[in-house]
Design a protein around this motif. Structure first.
Motif, mmCIF file in Angstrom:
data_model
loop_
_atom_site.group_PDB
_atom_site.id
_atom_site.type_symbol
_atom_site.label_atom_id
_atom_site.label_comp_id
_atom_site.label_asym_id
_atom_site.label_seq_id
_atom_site.Cartn_x
_atom_site.Cartn_y
_atom_site.Cartn_z
ATOM 1 N N SER A 64 15.330 -7.065 -3.404
ATOM 2 C CA SER A 64 15.962 -5.741 -3.551
ATOM 3 C C SER A 64 16.507 -5.548 -4.946
ATOM 4 N N TRP A 101 9.456 2.111 0.366
ATOM 5 C CA TRP A 101 10.317 1.399 -0.575
ATOM 6 C C TRP A 101 9.497 0.890 -1.761
ATOM 7 N N ARG A 105 10.230 1.823 -5.668
ATOM 8 C CA ARG A 105 10.438 0.792 -6.687
ATOM 9 C C ARG A 105 9.433 0.965 -7.829
ATOM 10 N N GLU A 161 15.584 4.224 -4.046
ATOM 11 C CA GLU A 161 15.054 3.203 -3.132
ATOM 12 C C GLU A 161 15.778 3.162 -1.791
ATOM 13 N N GLN A 213 19.381 -2.895 4.732
ATOM 14 C CA GLN A 213 18.172 -2.693 3.926
ATOM 15 C C GLN A 213 17.827 -3.940 3.123
ATOM 16 N N VAL A 214 18.813 -4.601 2.559
ATOM 17 C CA VAL A 214 18.556 -5.838 1.818
ATOM 18 C C VAL A 214 17.993 -6.899 2.761
ATOM 19 N N LEU A 256 14.321 -5.954 3.533
ATOM 20 C CA LEU A 256 13.446 -6.270 2.410
ATOM 21 C C LEU A 256 13.216 -7.771 2.312
ATOM 22 N N ARG A 286 10.421 -8.960 0.076
ATOM 23 C CA ARG A 286 10.742 -8.124 -1.089
ATOM 24 C C ARG A 286 12.103 -8.512 -1.646
#
Length: 186
Positions: free
Chosen positions: A186, A127, A131, A137, A175-176, A179, A184
């Motif tokens: 997103s 990822w 990015r 992504e 996924q959010v 992250l 991270r």
């Protein structure tokens, strides 16, 4: 998803993004502070080499010394990626390797725990690489679910001081959420 399948999926995710890196992208910034794309790729490829060595019985210190004495990307980053990825997957498929104890910078762990670390690291950096170079992504949803399980049941900060942002809403996509758990945006 089986953890060995997750390693294959993570390897595919990173590899397809690495294949998109052009000469002018190697110095691009990444979500990892102070790392550029070249350092990120070298970190993941070096991680593959480290895994191969410790799974073959080297101590963590000796494996690090051996890996650090070799250029990680060389003249062919994709070639280095392919060869180290194949060798790493083969090393994790050896009989009994997942139940054996190995030396790791965090201390003695099982091969299975080390496999979790590798799946986590490669997935997260796939990822990061996407990015960094403006690539797609979106990660394999089954892989994301597997890595969420690793992070939620792993050592705090995955043993490396990773800090969750705790900003993701409860209804955020997996996924959010992953992250966010890995520090991270997103």
């Amino acid at each position: 998803m089986d953890l060995l399948d997750a390693l294959g999926a993570a390897t595919e995710e990173f590899g397809k993004r690495l294949a998109l890196v052009h000469a002018d992208m190697w110095t691009s910034a990444t979500p990892c502070p102070e790392w550029d794309v070249s350092y990120l790729a070298a970190h993941v490829i070096g991680g593959n080499r480290f895994a191969i060595e410790v799974l073959a019985g080297l101590s963590a210190a000796d494996a690090i010394e051996q890996v650090m004495s070799t250029p990680q990307l060389g003249d062919d980053a994709m070639g280095a990626w392919r060869s180290t990825s194949q060798a790493q997957i083969a090393a994790f498929q050896l009989p009994d390797v997942l139940t054996e104890h190995i030396d790791h910078p965090l201390g003695e762990i099982t091969g299975y725990q080390f496999l979790e670390f590798r799946v986590y690291d490669i997935t997260l950096h796939a990822w990061d690489l996407a990015r960094s170079i403006g690539a797609d992504e979106e990660l394999d949803s089954r892989l994301v679910d597997a890595v969420i399980g690793i992070v939620e049941h792993g050592p705090p900060g995955m043993g490396f001081g990773v800090k969750a942002l705790t900003l993701a809403m409860l209804d955020a996509s997996p996924q959010v959420r992953l992250l966010d758990l890995c520090g991270r945006h997103s």
